[in-house]
Design an enzyme around this catalytic site. Structure first.
Site, PDB file in Angstrom:
ATOM      1  N   ASN A  59      -8.425  -8.067  10.676  1.00  0.00           N
ATOM      2  CA  ASN A  59      -7.698  -6.890  10.193  1.00  0.00           C
ATOM      3  C   ASN A  59      -7.561  -5.868  11.323  1.00  0.00           C
ATOM      4  OD1 ASN A  59      -8.113  -8.123   7.664  1.00  0.00           O
ATOM      5  ND2 ASN A  59      -8.157  -6.143   6.662  1.00  0.00           N
ATOM      6  N   GLY A 118       6.178  -0.412  -3.791  1.00  0.00           N
ATOM      7  CA  GLY A 118       6.258  -1.622  -4.601  1.00  0.00           C
ATOM      8  C   GLY A 118       7.703  -2.033  -4.739  1.00  0.00           C
ATOM      9  N   HIS A 164      -2.876 -12.277  -3.213  1.00  0.00           N
ATOM     10  CA  HIS A 164      -3.073 -11.393  -2.061  1.00  0.00           C
ATOM     11  C   HIS A 164      -1.792 -11.447  -1.251  1.00  0.00           C
ATOM     12  CE1 HIS A 164      -5.469 -10.329   1.828  1.00  0.00           C
ATOM     13  NE2 HIS A 164      -4.723  -9.339   1.398  1.00  0.00           N
ATOM     14  N   ASP A 165      -1.191 -10.301  -1.005  1.00  0.00           N
ATOM     15  CA  ASP A 165       0.132 -10.300  -0.370  1.00  0.00           C
ATOM     16  C   ASP A 165       0.125 -10.998   0.983  1.00  0.00           C
ATOM     17  OD1 ASP A 165      -1.277  -8.256   0.911  1.00  0.00           O
ATOM     18  OD2 ASP A 165       0.129  -6.671   0.350  1.00  0.00           O
ATOM     19  N   ALA A 177       0.808  -1.214   0.000  1.00  0.00           N
ATOM     20  CA  ALA A 177       0.000   0.000   0.000  1.00  0.00           C
ATOM     21  C   ALA A 177       0.845   1.269   0.000  1.00  0.00           C
ATOM     22  CB  ALA A 177      -0.939   0.000   1.202  1.00  0.00           C
TER      23      ALA A 177
END
Length: 483
Positions: free
Chosen positions: A298, A19, A237-238, A16
């Site tokens: 989360n 990269g 999905h990381d 987020a």
């Protein structure tokens, strides 16, 4: 499958806030990562709202592949829920909306009027967060952009499409959309029908390890790579990739915390937990590799500190953490899972307001605010791991912290203290490692056994063990202030 002697695998890992393209060189008994390129992921606020600069991200990917040199395969992972829309010619219809954009405010309640929250959870097992893809699509209903769309590609699938020209929807990331049934590992057709979501927008589902195509000739020309170069579907999905790289021993009863902008704290299970108690506790059932379920909560994560650092003019972190470590523990805490902290801006003031509202001392200055954040995160980790064990009937003996937060020794020690359990911190680049491992396994460089992948991580990557100090009574008292 007979293992090949070795290979080089490029992990495109989009977080987020940044990269990176990391090259993993893998052989039986060997796992070595080299960072080829790192680039900033900076969202842009425009008139219509908060958007991702996805073209800038793709440019960073191409630059990274150019710097990577010869590789046997490329895999792409990123954050979840967000997507790009393509028209009939395959052109992108505007910049993807950022999950922190305000467009989904109040939308969940509209969806629940059609499919009550309890029914939605029983069908998909996904926790409530306001930006789930289902709610984003509900917010987009009636827009010209969605009406013109022929395809919807989640962010890693969009990057993969630009690299290969091939479309697909990777399963672990698709499970975060709130449109997948975690029992069948297929689309939740009833939910989609009742909420007006056209599943025809999504390309066919892909499993981690399946081929995703080859780098296009124009990509080979831009990167200087000699073709053919395979692109392999990874756990895109990381968090799914990071959990795949948790260095747990075979048979070890472990919890994990994937730390970064978010903290994802939970368990790896064989089946989802779809009870009403699980829904009330806001746990999610996302899919992992090899038929596993990532049962987790989360938590706002280091976003709280990142936003404070931005407000403070980006001071150096190490001295701030040293000063925070010298301050008394648990003087003030906030609920690190509170959606009130989701939006950017004014984070130090918002933390101060939360402390004031709960009758606690207001942190005085950056070091005190940092200590409040780290204590609050450790407390949220404790709550999530305790509740996950109870709800799933799955006790644990150790907590693995992976991701960027594994470098924060103070946070890791506080988490050990709060949980009353040993914490094994590392590896920091867990998402990239999981990405590389799935590629290497798919190409025959590693054996298929998941425990063998983890054992390789444990033998080759640096980790640090933190033993709990004292008892957990002070943490129980702190918890009572915010519940």
């Amino acid at each position: 499958m007979t293992a090949r002697p070795g290979g080089a695998f490029a992990a495109v890992d989009l977080g987020a806030s940044s990269g990176r393209v990391i090259v993993g060189r893998v052989a039986p008994g060997t796992l070595r990562l080299t960072e080829a390129h790192r680039f900033r992921n900076r969202p842009v606020r425009v008139a219509e709202g908060l958007r991702w600069d996805v073209l800038g991200l793709y440019a960073g990917v191409v630059d990274g592949l150019r710097a990577a040199g010869r590789v046997d395969s490329v895999g792409v992972d990123s954050w979840a829920v967000d997507y790009g829309l393509l028209d009939a010619d395959g052109a992108l219809l505007g910049n993807p909306v950022h999950y922190r954009d305000a467009r989904t405010e109040g939308v969940a309640e509209q969806v629940w009027a059609t499919v009550p929250a309890a029914e939605l959870y029983a069908a998909t097992g996904i926790q409530y967060v306001p930006f789930n893809t289902l709610y984003q699509l509900a917010a987009a209903r009636g827009t010209r952009q969605l009406a013109a769309a022929e395809r919807l590609l989640l962010i890693p699938d969009l990057i993969t499409y630009w690299l290969t020209g091939e479309e697909g929807t990777e399963l672990t990331n698709a499970s975060t959309t709130q449109l997948i049934d975690p029992r069948t590992r297929d689309w939740a057709h009833g939910v989609a029908s009742r909420t007006g979501v056209d599943l025809g927008l999504f390309p066919p589902l892909r499993q981690p390890g399946e081929p995703a195509g080859l780098l296009l000739p124009r990509v080979l020309a831009e990167t200087g790579l000699d073709g053919p170069v395979a692109v392999t579907t990874v756990a895109s999905h990381d968090t799914a990739s990071a959990v795949a790289a948790v260095p747990a021993a075979a048979g070890e009863r472990f919890a994990y915390i994937c730390t970064g902008t978010w903290s994802l704290a939970g368990l790896e299970l064989d089946a989802p937990v779809l009870t009403e108690a699980s829904r009330a506790a806001n746990f999610t059932n996302e899919l992992g590799i090899d038929g596993t379920v990532r049962y987790l909560r989360n938590i706002m994560g280091l976003w709280l500190l990142q936003e404070c650092l931005r407000e403070w003019g980006e001071p150096e972190l190490a001295p701030l953490l040293r000063d925070a470590a010298d301050l008394p523990a648990l003087r003030s805490v906030v609920d690190a899972g509170d959606p009130a902290f989701l939006a950017p801006g004014r984070m130090p003031e918002r933390i101060a307001e939360a402390c004031r509202a709960s009758g606690q001392p207001v942190p005085d200055g950056p070091a005190a605010t940092t200590r409040c954040i780290l204590d609050s995160l450790a407390l949220a980790h404790r709550r999530a791991i305790e509740e996950a064990q109870t709800l799933a009937g799955h006790p644990v003996d150790v907590v693995h912290i992976v991701g960027g937060g594994a470098r924060n020794a103070l946070l890791c020690q506080l988490t050990a203290d709060a949980c009353g359990l040993p914490v094994v911190a590392g590896p920091a680049e867990a998402a990239a490692l999981g990405n590389v491992l799935v590629q290497a396994r798919a190409h025959g460089t590693l054996a298929p056994d998941r425990s063998a992948l983890r054992e390789l991580v444990a033998r080759t990557q640096e980790v640090r063990r933190h033993e709990p100090r004292g008892d957990t009574a002070d943490w129980r008292e702190a918890e009572s202030r915010i519940t």
